[in-house]
Design a protein around this motif. Structure first.
Motif, PDB file in Angstrom:
ATOM      1  N   ARG A 271      35.813  48.833  27.025  1.00 47.37           N
ATOM      2  CA  ARG A 271      34.777  48.896  25.971  1.00 47.37           C
ATOM      3  C   ARG A 271      33.810  50.050  26.242  1.00 47.37           C
ATOM      4  N   ALA A 272      33.395  50.188  27.499  1.00 51.21           N
ATOM      5  CA  ALA A 272      32.464  51.260  27.851  1.00 51.21           C
ATOM      6  C   ALA A 272      33.086  52.638  27.594  1.00 51.21           C
ATOM      7  N   ALA A 273      34.405  52.738  27.741  1.00 47.05           N
ATOM      8  CA  ALA A 273      35.103  53.999  27.502  1.00 47.05           C
ATOM      9  C   ALA A 273      35.353  54.245  26.021  1.00 47.05           C
ATOM     10  N   GLY A 274      35.093  53.225  25.189  1.00 45.98           N
ATOM     11  CA  GLY A 274      35.244  53.403  23.753  1.00 45.98           C
ATOM     12  C   GLY A 274      36.516  52.842  23.167  1.00 45.98           C
ATOM     13  N   PHE A 275      37.290  52.098  23.942  1.00 43.97           N
ATOM     14  CA  PHE A 275      38.491  51.478  23.404  1.00 43.97           C
ATOM     15  C   PHE A 275      38.113  50.260  22.559  1.00 43.97           C
ATOM     16  N   SER A 276      38.853  50.025  21.499  1.00 39.28           N
ATOM     17  CA  SER A 276      38.646  48.825  20.680  1.00 39.28           C
ATOM     18  C   SER A 276      39.222  47.622  21.426  1.00 39.28           C
ATOM     19  N   LEU A 277      38.837  46.438  21.009  1.00 39.99           N
ATOM     20  CA  LEU A 277      39.387  45.228  21.636  1.00 39.99           C
ATOM     21  C   LEU A 277      40.893  45.146  21.427  1.00 39.99           C
ATOM     22  N   ASP A 278      41.371  45.563  20.262  1.00 41.66           N
ATOM     23  CA  ASP A 278      42.819  45.548  20.020  1.00 41.66           C
ATOM     24  C   ASP A 278      43.536  46.521  20.950  1.00 41.66           C
ATOM     25  N   GLU A 279      42.946  47.702  21.164  1.00 48.26           N
ATOM     26  CA  GLU A 279      43.544  48.664  22.094  1.00 48.26           C
ATOM     27  C   GLU A 279      43.559  48.092  23.510  1.00 48.26           C
TER      28      GLU A 279
ATOM     29  N   GLU B   9      30.005  29.109  34.133  1.00 45.44           N
ATOM     30  CA  GLU B   9      30.011  29.904  35.365  1.00 45.44           C
ATOM     31  C   GLU B   9      30.597  31.295  35.112  1.00 45.44           C
ATOM     32  N   VAL B  10      31.644  31.366  34.296  1.00 47.39           N
ATOM     33  CA  VAL B  10      32.221  32.675  33.948  1.00 47.39           C
ATOM     34  C   VAL B  10      31.180  33.500  33.198  1.00 47.39           C
ATOM     35  N   ALA B  11      30.463  32.854  32.291  1.00 51.92           N
ATOM     36  CA  ALA B  11      29.417  33.556  31.539  1.00 51.92           C
ATOM     37  C   ALA B  11      28.341  34.079  32.490  1.00 51.92           C
ATOM     38  N   ARG B  12      27.923  33.246  33.406  1.00 50.81           N
ATOM     39  CA  ARG B  12      26.884  33.648  34.351  1.00 50.81           C
ATOM     40  C   ARG B  12      27.348  34.815  35.215  1.00 50.81           C
ATOM     41  N   ARG B  13      28.549  34.713  35.753  1.00 50.09           N
ATOM     42  CA  ARG B  13      29.047  35.751  36.663  1.00 50.09           C
ATOM     43  C   ARG B  13      29.396  37.053  35.939  1.00 50.09           C
ATOM     44  N   SER B  14      29.851  36.941  34.709  1.00 50.89           N
ATOM     45  CA  SER B  14      30.280  38.142  33.975  1.00 50.89           C
ATOM     46  C   SER B  14      29.153  38.789  33.188  1.00 50.89           C
ATOM     47  N   GLY B  15      28.094  38.017  32.910  1.00 53.02           N
ATOM     48  CA  GLY B  15      27.009  38.534  32.081  1.00 53.02           C
ATOM     49  C   GLY B  15      27.316  38.477  30.599  1.00 53.02           C
ATOM     50  N   LEU B  16      28.402  37.830  30.226  1.00 47.72           N
ATOM     51  CA  LEU B  16      28.784  37.681  28.823  1.00 47.72           C
ATOM     52  C   LEU B  16      28.412  36.287  28.344  1.00 47.72           C
ATOM     53  N   SER B  17      28.148  36.164  27.075  1.00 48.91           N
ATOM     54  CA  SER B  17      27.823  34.846  26.532  1.00 48.91           C
ATOM     55  C   SER B  17      29.091  34.002  26.415  1.00 48.91           C
ATOM     56  N   ALA B  18      28.904  32.705  26.366  1.00 51.95           N
ATOM     57  CA  ALA B  18      30.037  31.797  26.163  1.00 51.95           C
ATOM     58  C   ALA B  18      30.714  32.094  24.827  1.00 51.95           C
ATOM     59  N   ALA B  19      29.926  32.460  23.817  1.00 53.00           N
ATOM     60  CA  ALA B  19      30.506  32.801  22.512  1.00 53.00           C
ATOM     61  C   ALA B  19      31.415  34.016  22.629  1.00 53.00           C
ATOM     62  N   THR B  20      30.999  35.016  23.412  1.00 54.00           N
ATOM     63  CA  THR B  20      31.837  36.198  23.614  1.00 54.00           C
ATOM     64  C   THR B  20      33.121  35.816  24.339  1.00 54.00           C
ATOM     65  N   LEU B  21      33.014  34.963  25.329  1.00 53.99           N
ATOM     66  CA  LEU B  21      34.205  34.514  26.055  1.00 53.99           C
ATOM     67  C   LEU B  21      35.168  33.778  25.134  1.00 53.99           C
ATOM     68  N   ARG B  22      34.641  32.929  24.267  1.00 47.67           N
ATOM     69  CA  ARG B  22      35.508  32.227  23.306  1.00 47.67           C
ATOM     70  C   ARG B  22      36.170  33.217  22.348  1.00 47.67           C
ATOM     71  N   PHE B  23      35.400  34.224  21.906  1.00 48.60           N
ATOM     72  CA  PHE B  23      35.951  35.251  21.019  1.00 48.60           C
ATOM     73  C   PHE B  23      37.046  36.035  21.731  1.00 48.60           C
ATOM     74  N   TYR B  24      36.811  36.419  22.982  1.00 46.53           N
ATOM     75  CA  TYR B  24      37.827  37.139  23.755  1.00 46.53           C
ATOM     76  C   TYR B  24      39.081  36.281  23.921  1.00 46.53           C
ATOM     77  N   GLU B  25      38.891  34.995  24.069  1.00 48.19           N
ATOM     78  CA  GLU B  25      40.047  34.110  24.184  1.00 48.19           C
ATOM     79  C   GLU B  25      40.812  34.066  22.860  1.00 48.19           C
ATOM     80  N   GLU B  26      40.110  33.996  21.754  1.00 44.42           N
ATOM     81  CA  GLU B  26      40.757  34.020  20.432  1.00 44.42           C
ATOM     82  C   GLU B  26      41.539  35.316  20.226  1.00 44.42           C
ATOM     83  N   LYS B  27      41.003  36.442  20.747  1.00 41.09           N
ATOM     84  CA  LYS B  27      41.655  37.746  20.610  1.00 41.09           C
ATOM     85  C   LYS B  27      42.813  37.923  21.598  1.00 41.09           C
ATOM     86  N   GLY B  28      42.977  36.979  22.516  1.00 39.02           N
ATOM     87  CA  GLY B  28      44.056  37.072  23.489  1.00 39.02           C
ATOM     88  C   GLY B  28      43.732  37.933  24.701  1.00 39.02           C
ATOM     89  N   LEU B  29      42.461  38.269  24.869  1.00 37.84           N
ATOM     90  CA  LEU B  29      42.067  39.094  26.014  1.00 37.84           C
ATOM     91  C   LEU B  29      41.985  38.286  27.300  1.00 37.84           C
TER      92      LEU B  29
END
Length: 137
Positions: A55-63, A7-27
């Motif tokens: 991201r759209a503004a050009g910040f890295s995920l770490d930033e 549901e988060v993937a559907r509502r956000s337009g992000l893939s489940a893989a991206t969501l898992r990656f963001y979770e690994e990165k602590g986002l």
């Protein structure tokens, strides 16, 4: 209320893989599981919107990760925002010069683009240096 990862993937337009990656990165952080599926609080959608804006503004995920306090609340460094805005101004100026040069090159009356000083400036901009038109014989 919680949402499963699908549901988060559907509502956000992000893939489940991206969501898992963001979770690994602590986002983002899941709040539990329903079987094998991660569950997220509905507030994760707002956090994902902030990540997307960064991201759209050009910040890295770490930033972007550094813009959240340990409690997960946004703690956005205004100095970093000003620096990024200045960087974007420089990129916009460069892209504007490139656009104008391309428009000129498309309409240039020179028989050979390599004889056109405006086109050579465009090449120099792309190469990061100034080029001069060759001397005519």
């Amino acid at each position: 209320m919680t949402l499963d990862i699908g549901e988060v993937a559907r509502r956000s337009g992000l893939s489940a893989a991206t969501l898992r990656f963001y979770e690994e990165k602590g986002l983002i952080a899941s709040v539990g599981r329903a079987g094998l599926r991660r569950l997220f609080a509905t507030e994760v959608l707002e956090r994902l919107a902030l990540v997307g804006l960064g991201r759209a503004a050009g910040f890295s995920l770490d930033e972007i990760a550094g813009m959240f306090a340990p409690d997960g609340q946004p703690h956005i460094d205004r100095h970093a925002l000003r620096d990024k805005a200045d960087e974007l101004d420089r990129r916009i100026a460069t892209l504007t010069r490139m656009r104008d040069g391309l428009r000129h090159a498309a309409a240039c009356s020179a028989a050979d683009h390599m004889q056109c000083p405006t086109f050579l400036r465009l090449l120099g901009l792309a190469a990061g240096r100034k080029l001069k038109a060759p001397a005519r014989s």
